[in-house]
Motif scaffolding. Structure first.
Motif, PDB file in Angstrom:
ATOM      1  N   GLN A  15      -7.663 106.339 147.647  1.00 32.02           N
ATOM      2  CA  GLN A  15      -8.185 105.963 148.961  1.00 32.02           C
ATOM      3  C   GLN A  15      -9.395 105.058 148.777  1.00 32.02           C
ATOM      4  O   GLN A  15     -10.052 105.093 147.747  1.00 32.02           O
ATOM      5  CB  GLN A  15      -8.617 107.214 149.727  1.00 32.02           C
ATOM      6  N   PRO A  16      -9.705 104.272 149.801  1.00 33.50           N
ATOM      7  CA  PRO A  16     -10.872 103.392 149.691  1.00 33.50           C
ATOM      8  C   PRO A  16     -12.165 104.197 149.664  1.00 33.50           C
ATOM      9  O   PRO A  16     -12.244 105.267 150.263  1.00 33.50           O
ATOM     10  CB  PRO A  16     -10.788 102.523 150.944  1.00 33.50           C
ATOM     11  N   ILE A  21     -11.321  99.442 154.534  1.00 32.92           N
ATOM     12  CA  ILE A  21      -9.870  99.595 154.591  1.00 32.92           C
ATOM     13  C   ILE A  21      -9.597 100.884 155.345  1.00 32.92           C
ATOM     14  O   ILE A  21     -10.102 101.943 154.987  1.00 32.92           O
ATOM     15  CB  ILE A  21      -9.261  99.670 153.172  1.00 32.92           C
ATOM     16  N   THR A  52      -4.068 100.216 151.618  1.00 33.72           N
ATOM     17  CA  THR A  52      -3.864 101.083 150.457  1.00 33.72           C
ATOM     18  C   THR A  52      -2.435 100.997 149.929  1.00 33.72           C
ATOM     19  O   THR A  52      -2.146 101.509 148.857  1.00 33.72           O
ATOM     20  CB  THR A  52      -4.145 102.559 150.805  1.00 33.72           C
ATOM     21  N   ALA A  75     -10.296  94.221 147.072  1.00 34.45           N
ATOM     22  CA  ALA A  75     -10.389  95.683 146.991  1.00 34.45           C
ATOM     23  C   ALA A  75      -9.064  96.333 147.396  1.00 34.45           C
ATOM     24  O   ALA A  75      -8.593  97.268 146.745  1.00 34.45           O
ATOM     25  CB  ALA A  75     -11.527  96.194 147.871  1.00 34.45           C
ATOM     26  N   ALA A  76      -8.454  95.832 148.465  1.00 35.89           N
ATOM     27  CA  ALA A  76      -7.176  96.388 148.912  1.00 35.89           C
ATOM     28  C   ALA A  76      -6.094  96.167 147.870  1.00 35.89           C
ATOM     29  O   ALA A  76      -5.335  97.094 147.540  1.00 35.89           O
ATOM     30  CB  ALA A  76      -6.771  95.773 150.245  1.00 35.89           C
ATOM     31  N   ILE A  79      -6.419  98.567 145.031  1.00 29.69           N
ATOM     32  CA  ILE A  79      -5.971  99.909 145.406  1.00 29.69           C
ATOM     33  C   ILE A  79      -4.443  99.970 145.442  1.00 29.69           C
ATOM     34  O   ILE A  79      -3.840 100.922 144.933  1.00 29.69           O
ATOM     35  CB  ILE A  79      -6.570 100.337 146.767  1.00 29.69           C
TER      36      ILE A  79
END
Length: 179
Positions: A15-16, A21, A52, A75-76, A79
C-alpha cells in the motif's frame, strides 16, 4: 489490502505510504468484482490510473489473459511492479506514462478499469477518449469509480448500456458495450 480470490488469493499487496495514491476500498473492490466476475477469464484488461494495481491484479488472479497497468506517477508504478511481482504474474505490462495519452494507441481491451484521482474530471476525459479511439472491444466492459456526487459519465448513443451502483460515498458506473 489483499487479493480477494483466484490464483493469488490472500496475497498481501503493498500500500502507499501516503494518501497521494488512493486505493479502492475492500467493500467497493468486492462489489466491483461481483459485477464483472463472469467477464474476466481470458480477457485483455486495462487498469487505467493503476495506483496500486489492485484492480488489474485481481482480474489477473481471476483468469484474465493479460493486464496493462498505466500510471504517470513513479511511486504508483513502483508499487504496481512490486505487487505484480508478489503475485508472480508474468502476463502484466506496466507503463509509466500519461494514461489518457496512451489511449491514442488504439490498443483494444475487453475490460477497462477507470479509477482516476477524484475531482479532476479525468473519468470524463478517459471515457471520451476510449469511445473516440474505439479501444473497448465489442461485448467489453468499462468500470468507472468516482465520488457519489460526481455527475454520471456519458457514452455515445448505441455504445452500450450503463448502470450505476452506490457504495457509501463511492459510485461505480459500469458500461457494457453491445456486441
Amino acid at each position: 489490502m489483499r487479493v480477494i480470490t483466484g490464483s493469488a488469493r490472500g496475497r498481501k499487496l503493498l500500500q502507499p505510504a501516503n494518501m497521494d495514491i488512493r486505493p479502492t476500498t475492500d467493500q467497493v473492490k468486492e462489489a466491483l468484482f461481483n459485477i464483472v466476475q463472469f467477464d474476466l477469464e481470458g480477457r485483455r484488461v486495462l487498469d487505467l490510473f493503476a495506483g496500486t494495481g489492485q484492480l488489474g491484479i485481481e482480474a489477473l488472479s481471476r483468469g484474465a489473459e493479460s493486464c496493462l497497468f498505466l500510471d504517470e506517477s513513479k511511486a504508483a508504478v513502483d508499487i504496481v511492479r512490486e505487487n505484480v511481482s508478489r503475485c508472480g504474474f508474468e502476463n502484466a505490462r506496466i507503463l509509466r506514462c500519461d494514461s489518457l495519452g496512451y489511449l491514442r494507441s488504439r490498443e483494444q481491451f475487453d475490460v477497462i478499469f477507470i479509477d482516476p484521482p477524484y475531482g479532476k474530471g479525468l473519468e470524463i476525459q478517459a471515457v471520451e477518449a476510449i469511445t473516440e479511439f474505439d479501444i473497448l472491444s465489442k461485448g467489453g466492459i468499462m468500470t468507472v469509480e468516482t465520488r457519489r456526487e460526481t455527475p454520471t459519465v456519458t457514452v455515445p448513443e448505441g455504445y452500450g448500456s450503463l448502470r450505476e451502483y452506490n457504495y457509501g460515498k463511492i459510485k461505480l458506473t459500469v458500461v457494457t458495450r453491445g456486441a
